[in-house]
Design a protein around this motif. Sequence first.
Motif, PDB file in Angstrom:
ATOM      1  N   MET A   7       0.836  -1.175   0.000  1.00 36.66           N
ATOM      2  CA  MET A   7       0.000   0.000   0.000  1.00 36.66           C
ATOM      3  C   MET A   7       0.885   1.244   0.000  1.00 36.66           C
ATOM      4  O   MET A   7       1.800   1.362   0.804  1.00 36.66           O
ATOM      5  N   ASN A   8       0.585   2.109  -0.857  1.00 33.55           N
ATOM      6  CA  ASN A   8       1.357   3.333  -0.979  1.00 33.55           C
ATOM      7  C   ASN A   8       0.736   4.380  -0.047  1.00 33.55           C
ATOM      8  O   ASN A   8      -0.429   4.740  -0.192  1.00 33.55           O
ATOM      9  N   TYR A   9       1.474   4.879   0.928  1.00 27.09           N
ATOM     10  CA  TYR A   9       0.938   5.815   1.907  1.00 27.09           C
ATOM     11  C   TYR A   9       0.727   7.212   1.335  1.00 27.09           C
ATOM     12  O   TYR A   9       0.087   8.038   1.940  1.00 27.09           O
ATOM     13  N   ARG A  10       1.282   7.491   0.207  1.00 26.23           N
ATOM     14  CA  ARG A  10       1.157   8.822  -0.377  1.00 26.23           C
ATOM     15  C   ARG A  10      -0.130   8.990  -1.186  1.00 26.23           C
ATOM     16  O   ARG A  10      -0.571  10.093  -1.423  1.00 26.23           O
ATOM     17  N   THR A  11      -0.707   7.906  -1.622  1.00 24.37           N
ATOM     18  CA  THR A  11      -1.941   8.022  -2.401  1.00 24.37           C
ATOM     19  C   THR A  11      -3.124   8.146  -1.452  1.00 24.37           C
ATOM     20  O   THR A  11      -3.163   7.484  -0.413  1.00 24.37           O
ATOM     21  N   PRO A  12      -4.077   8.984  -1.744  1.00 25.82           N
ATOM     22  CA  PRO A  12      -5.230   9.149  -0.864  1.00 25.82           C
ATOM     23  C   PRO A  12      -6.122   7.912  -0.880  1.00 25.82           C
ATOM     24  O   PRO A  12      -6.170   7.188  -1.871  1.00 25.82           O
ATOM     25  N   ILE A  13      -6.832   7.682   0.221  1.00 24.71           N
ATOM     26  CA  ILE A  13      -7.720   6.531   0.319  1.00 24.71           C
ATOM     27  C   ILE A  13      -8.926   6.743  -0.599  1.00 24.71           C
ATOM     28  O   ILE A  13      -9.319   5.877  -1.343  1.00 24.71           O
ATOM     29  N   ALA A  14      -9.514   7.904  -0.500  1.00 26.41           N
ATOM     30  CA  ALA A  14     -10.628   8.234  -1.396  1.00 26.41           C
ATOM     31  C   ALA A  14     -10.124   9.255  -2.405  1.00 26.41           C
ATOM     32  O   ALA A  14      -9.347  10.149  -2.074  1.00 26.41           O
ATOM     33  N   ASP A  15     -10.563   9.085  -3.629  1.00 26.62           N
ATOM     34  CA  ASP A  15     -10.076   9.981  -4.682  1.00 26.62           C
ATOM     35  C   ASP A  15     -10.534  11.418  -4.481  1.00 26.62           C
ATOM     36  O   ASP A  15      -9.858  12.352  -4.888  1.00 26.62           O
ATOM     37  N   SER A  16     -11.670  11.614  -3.844  1.00 28.54           N
ATOM     38  CA  SER A  16     -12.212  12.962  -3.753  1.00 28.54           C
ATOM     39  C   SER A  16     -11.978  13.624  -2.395  1.00 28.54           C
ATOM     40  O   SER A  16     -12.564  14.633  -2.108  1.00 28.54           O
ATOM     41  N   TRP A  17     -11.146  13.110  -1.582  1.00 26.37           N
ATOM     42  CA  TRP A  17     -10.985  13.651  -0.230  1.00 26.37           C
ATOM     43  C   TRP A  17     -10.374  15.038  -0.206  1.00 26.37           C
ATOM     44  O   TRP A  17     -10.663  15.835   0.669  1.00 26.37           O
ATOM     45  N   ASN A  18      -9.505  15.327  -1.106  1.00 25.51           N
ATOM     46  CA  ASN A  18      -8.874  16.638  -1.105  1.00 25.51           C
ATOM     47  C   ASN A  18      -9.414  17.565  -2.188  1.00 25.51           C
ATOM     48  O   ASN A  18      -8.913  18.649  -2.373  1.00 25.51           O
ATOM     49  N   HIS A  19     -10.454  17.145  -2.895  1.00 26.68           N
ATOM     50  CA  HIS A  19     -10.986  17.959  -3.973  1.00 26.68           C
ATOM     51  C   HIS A  19     -12.220  18.753  -3.563  1.00 26.68           C
ATOM     52  O   HIS A  19     -12.691  19.559  -4.333  1.00 26.68           O
ATOM     53  N   ILE A  20     -12.757  18.523  -2.326  1.00 29.98           N
ATOM     54  CA  ILE A  20     -13.953  19.240  -1.902  1.00 29.98           C
ATOM     55  C   ILE A  20     -13.507  20.393  -1.015  1.00 29.98           C
ATOM     56  O   ILE A  20     -13.152  20.194   0.141  1.00 29.98           O
ATOM     57  N   PRO A  21     -13.513  21.585  -1.546  1.00 33.82           N
ATOM     58  CA  PRO A  21     -13.089  22.711  -0.714  1.00 33.82           C
ATOM     59  C   PRO A  21     -14.239  23.179   0.178  1.00 33.82           C
ATOM     60  O   PRO A  21     -15.395  23.167  -0.213  1.00 33.82           O
ATOM     61  N   LEU A  22     -13.912  23.516   1.434  1.00 34.00           N
ATOM     62  CA  LEU A  22     -14.904  24.061   2.345  1.00 34.00           C
ATOM     63  C   LEU A  22     -15.027  25.551   2.085  1.00 34.00           C
ATOM     64  O   LEU A  22     -14.041  26.243   1.852  1.00 34.00           O
ATOM     65  N   SER A  23     -16.247  26.014   2.166  1.00 37.04           N
ATOM     66  CA  SER A  23     -16.409  27.446   2.002  1.00 37.04           C
ATOM     67  C   SER A  23     -15.940  28.138   3.267  1.00 37.04           C
ATOM     68  O   SER A  23     -15.968  27.580   4.353  1.00 37.04           O
ATOM     69  N   THR A  24     -15.503  29.347   3.128  1.00 37.77           N
ATOM     70  CA  THR A  24     -14.979  30.067   4.282  1.00 37.77           C
ATOM     71  C   THR A  24     -16.078  30.378   5.286  1.00 37.77           C
ATOM     72  O   THR A  24     -15.820  30.457   6.485  1.00 37.77           O
ATOM     73  N   ALA A  25     -17.301  30.509   4.826  1.00 37.88           N
ATOM     74  CA  ALA A  25     -18.410  30.767   5.762  1.00 37.88           C
ATOM     75  C   ALA A  25     -18.651  29.549   6.649  1.00 37.88           C
ATOM     76  O   ALA A  25     -18.869  29.677   7.856  1.00 37.88           O
ATOM     77  N   GLU A  26     -18.611  28.359   6.040  1.00 37.09           N
ATOM     78  CA  GLU A  26     -18.803  27.133   6.828  1.00 37.09           C
ATOM     79  C   GLU A  26     -17.660  26.957   7.819  1.00 37.09           C
ATOM     80  O   GLU A  26     -17.869  26.564   8.958  1.00 37.09           O
ATOM     81  N   ALA A  27     -16.454  27.210   7.388  1.00 37.53           N
ATOM     82  CA  ALA A  27     -15.297  27.080   8.268  1.00 37.53           C
ATOM     83  C   ALA A  27     -15.388  28.078   9.416  1.00 37.53           C
ATOM     84  O   ALA A  27     -15.099  27.739  10.571  1.00 37.53           O
ATOM     85  N   ALA A  28     -15.814  29.286   9.134  1.00 35.63           N
ATOM     86  CA  ALA A  28     -15.943  30.302  10.182  1.00 35.63           C
ATOM     87  C   ALA A  28     -17.050  29.909  11.165  1.00 35.63           C
ATOM     88  O   ALA A  28     -16.902  30.082  12.381  1.00 35.63           O
ATOM     89  N   GLU A  29     -18.151  29.357  10.662  1.00 38.18           N
ATOM     90  CA  GLU A  29     -19.229  28.897  11.544  1.00 38.18           C
ATOM     91  C   GLU A  29     -18.760  27.745  12.420  1.00 38.18           C
ATOM     92  O   GLU A  29     -19.088  27.686  13.608  1.00 38.18           O
ATOM     93  N   ASP A  30     -18.008  26.815  11.818  1.00 36.07           N
ATOM     94  CA  ASP A  30     -17.482  25.692  12.592  1.00 36.07           C
ATOM     95  C   ASP A  30     -16.555  26.177  13.698  1.00 36.07           C
ATOM     96  O   ASP A  30     -16.624  25.718  14.841  1.00 36.07           O
ATOM     97  N   VAL A  31     -15.692  27.107  13.363  1.00 39.40           N
ATOM     98  CA  VAL A  31     -14.760  27.639  14.361  1.00 39.40           C
ATOM     99  C   VAL A  31     -15.515  28.376  15.456  1.00 39.40           C
ATOM    100  O   VAL A  31     -15.232  28.220  16.647  1.00 39.40           O
ATOM    101  N   SER A  32     -16.490  29.181  15.092  1.00 37.57           N
ATOM    102  CA  SER A  32     -17.243  29.923  16.113  1.00 37.57           C
ATOM    103  C   SER A  32     -18.058  28.973  16.987  1.00 37.57           C
ATOM    104  O   SER A  32     -18.150  29.161  18.201  1.00 37.57           O
ATOM    105  N   SER A  33     -18.643  27.919  16.389  1.00 34.23           N
ATOM    106  CA  SER A  33     -19.389  26.957  17.217  1.00 34.23           C
ATOM    107  C   SER A  33     -18.445  26.197  18.146  1.00 34.23           C
ATOM    108  O   SER A  33     -18.783  25.917  19.299  1.00 34.23           O
ATOM    109  N   MET A  34     -17.246  25.898  17.654  1.00 34.83           N
ATOM    110  CA  MET A  34     -16.257  25.227  18.505  1.00 34.83           C
ATOM    111  C   MET A  34     -15.849  26.142  19.659  1.00 34.83           C
ATOM    112  O   MET A  34     -15.701  25.692  20.799  1.00 34.83           O
ATOM    113  N   LEU A  35     -15.665  27.421  19.372  1.00 27.02           N
ATOM    114  CA  LEU A  35     -15.310  28.380  20.426  1.00 27.02           C
ATOM    115  C   LEU A  35     -16.430  28.493  21.456  1.00 27.02           C
ATOM    116  O   LEU A  35     -16.172  28.547  22.665  1.00 27.02           O
ATOM    117  N   GLU A  36     -17.674  28.517  21.002  1.00 28.12           N
ATOM    118  CA  GLU A  36     -18.807  28.582  21.938  1.00 28.12           C
ATOM    119  C   GLU A  36     -18.863  27.344  22.820  1.00 28.12           C
ATOM    120  O   GLU A  36     -19.097  27.433  24.020  1.00 28.12           O
TER     121      GLU A  36
END
Length: 148
Positions: free
Chosen positions: A1-30
Amino acid sequence: MNYRTPIADSWNHIPLSTAEAAEDVSSMLERLKAESNSLESYFTELESELKRVHLKRKVVGKKLGVLSELVKDVDALHAEPLVAVQTVAAEPGMHAETAVAPRSSRKKQMLAVGSMILVALAIAFIALEKTGQISCMTCAPARLPGLM
């Protein structure tokens, strides 16, 4: 097994929107703030419980000190009548009628019995308090002022 190849092909191709990331961070802070407040209140409760237990330990220690003094007094009272009986029995010339204990010796015996009863009641009270069957932390100083 090659450790450099991703397990799922699409794992790094789905970018999170900055609004979702900011909401996640703020909910984590709360959540972290809520947990911090919860831990702080828990710490305050533990601190007050520790102070209460420390006070209870001091009171029980003083009660045990008083009880040990009472036991010593009772032992001393028990030792004195034995010495008097031994001296009466050692004198062969005395009659049985004159060997009756004097009035002060009877008082000492009554005090010894009273002290034994007091010690037994105090031990019973402490045992009931320790097992939680009675709780008199607020009334103990009012009832037993000499023990504080």
